[in-house]
Design an enzyme around this catalytic site. Structure first.
Site, PDB file in Angstrom:
ATOM      1  N   GLY A  43      25.894  63.868   6.218  1.00 18.18           N
ATOM      2  CA  GLY A  43      27.060  63.281   5.568  1.00 18.18           C
ATOM      3  C   GLY A  43      26.971  63.117   4.075  1.00 18.18           C
ATOM      4  O   GLY A  43      27.950  63.309   3.366  1.00 18.18           O
ATOM      5  N   ASP A 101      29.147  51.369   6.817  1.00 14.17           N
ATOM      6  CA  ASP A 101      30.104  50.886   7.816  1.00 14.17           C
ATOM      7  C   ASP A 101      29.434  49.778   8.626  1.00 14.17           C
ATOM      8  O   ASP A 101      29.383  48.634   8.184  1.00 14.17           O
ATOM      9  CB  ASP A 101      30.564  52.057   8.679  1.00 14.17           C
ATOM     10  N   LYS A 129      32.833  49.994   3.909  1.00 20.25           N
ATOM     11  CA  LYS A 129      33.796  49.469   4.879  1.00 20.25           C
ATOM     12  C   LYS A 129      33.131  48.285   5.573  1.00 20.25           C
ATOM     13  O   LYS A 129      32.257  48.453   6.404  1.00 20.25           O
ATOM     14  CB  LYS A 129      34.170  50.554   5.897  1.00 20.25           C
ATOM     15  N   PHE A 150      39.349  55.395  10.068  1.00 15.93           N
ATOM     16  CA  PHE A 150      38.370  56.459  10.241  1.00 15.93           C
ATOM     17  C   PHE A 150      38.638  57.517   9.185  1.00 15.93           C
ATOM     18  O   PHE A 150      39.699  58.131   9.163  1.00 15.93           O
ATOM     19  CB  PHE A 150      38.434  57.064  11.646  1.00 15.93           C
ATOM     20  N   VAL A 151      37.673  57.695   8.274  1.00 19.49           N
ATOM     21  CA  VAL A 151      37.859  58.610   7.153  1.00 19.49           C
ATOM     22  C   VAL A 151      36.994  59.846   7.318  1.00 19.49           C
ATOM     23  O   VAL A 151      35.912  59.802   7.905  1.00 19.49           O
ATOM     24  CB  VAL A 151      37.557  57.910   5.810  1.00 19.49           C
ATOM     25  N   ASP A 157      32.580  63.453   8.573  1.00 24.10           N
ATOM     26  CA  ASP A 157      33.057  64.387   9.582  1.00 24.10           C
ATOM     27  C   ASP A 157      33.711  63.700  10.771  1.00 24.10           C
ATOM     28  O   ASP A 157      33.610  62.499  10.959  1.00 24.10           O
ATOM     29  CB  ASP A 157      31.880  65.218  10.101  1.00 24.10           C
TER      30      ASP A 157
END
Length: 174
Positions: A43, A101, A129, A150-151, A157
Site C-alpha cells: 500500500g 485506520d 482515519k 473506504f478509500v 486497494d
C-alpha cells in the site's frame, strides 16, 4: 470483471502538494541526520516513493510487507509477509504507511522495529482515519484526516485493484 472508477475525494494535485510539505517537515525535523525509512508495502509504495524524493537528507530505504485486510474489512490479525533487511539498531527510523485506520498494522510494525533497539521511531501516514482505531497509536506526520469511508487509489486497494489511481477515491457499495 468490470471495475468502476470511484469518485475522486483527494485529487492528485492535492496529494502532490501535501507530500512536498511532509518531505519538508521531515527534512527540518531530522536536519543533518541520516534517516532510515521503512515502507509498509504494498500500500505505501507510491506514497513512499514520492515522499523520499522530497526528503533532502541521506536516507536508507527498507520495506516490509504486512496486511490485515480482506476486501473492505480488517481481519484484526496483522500478518508480516516479509522481513526487514536493514540493521536499525541505534538508528533514526521513519515508518511510512498509506493509512492509519485501526492502528493494528502500524502498532505491530512499530513493536517489531522497537525490538531492534533504534535510536528513535516516528510514523508518517498519508491518511488518518480515527473512527476504527483499536490501539493507542498516532502518526507524527499525517497528510490528510479522512472520514469513515473506504478509500482506494494512490496505493490503497480493494482486493488488490485500484492501487494505480493517481488520486484517492471513495469506494461506494464495497
Amino acid at each position: 470483471m468490470k471495475l468502476l472508477l470511484p469518485e475522486e475525494y483527494i485529487s492528485a494535485e492535492k496529494i502532490r502538494s501535501r507530500v512536498v510539505e511532509l518531505g519538508q517537515m521531515i527534512t527540518a525535523d531530522y536536519a543533518e541526520r541520516e534517516i532510515n525509512v521503512v515502507s509498509i508495502t504494498n500500500g505505501a509504495m507510491l506514497f513512499t516513493a514520492d515522499l523520499i524524493r522530497n526528503i533532502a537528507l541521506p536516507l536508507r530505504l527498507d520495506s516490509i510487507m504486512m496486511g490485515s485486510y480482506e476486501g473492505t474489512k480488517s481481519t484484526g490479525e496483522v500478518r508480516a509477509r516479509s522481513e526487514l533487511k536493514l540493521d536499525l539498531t541505534g538508528r533514526d527510523v521513519l515508518i511510512v504507511d498509506e493509512i492509519l485506520d485501526t492502528g493494528n498494522t502500524l502498532h505491530y510494525c512499530r513493536e517489531l522495529i522497537m525490538k531492534m533497539e533504534p535510536a528513535s521511531v516516528k510514523i508518517c501516514t498519508l491518511l488518518n482515519k480515527e473512527y476504527n482505531r483499536t490501539v493507542d497509536i498516532t502518526a507524527d506526520y499525517t497528510g490528510f484526516d479522512i472520514p469513515d469511508e473506504f478509500v482506494i487509489g494512490y496505493g490503497l486497494d480493494y482486493n488488490e485493484y485500484y492501487r494505480n489511481l493517481p488520486y484517492i477515491g471513495i469506494k461506494r457499495g464495497a
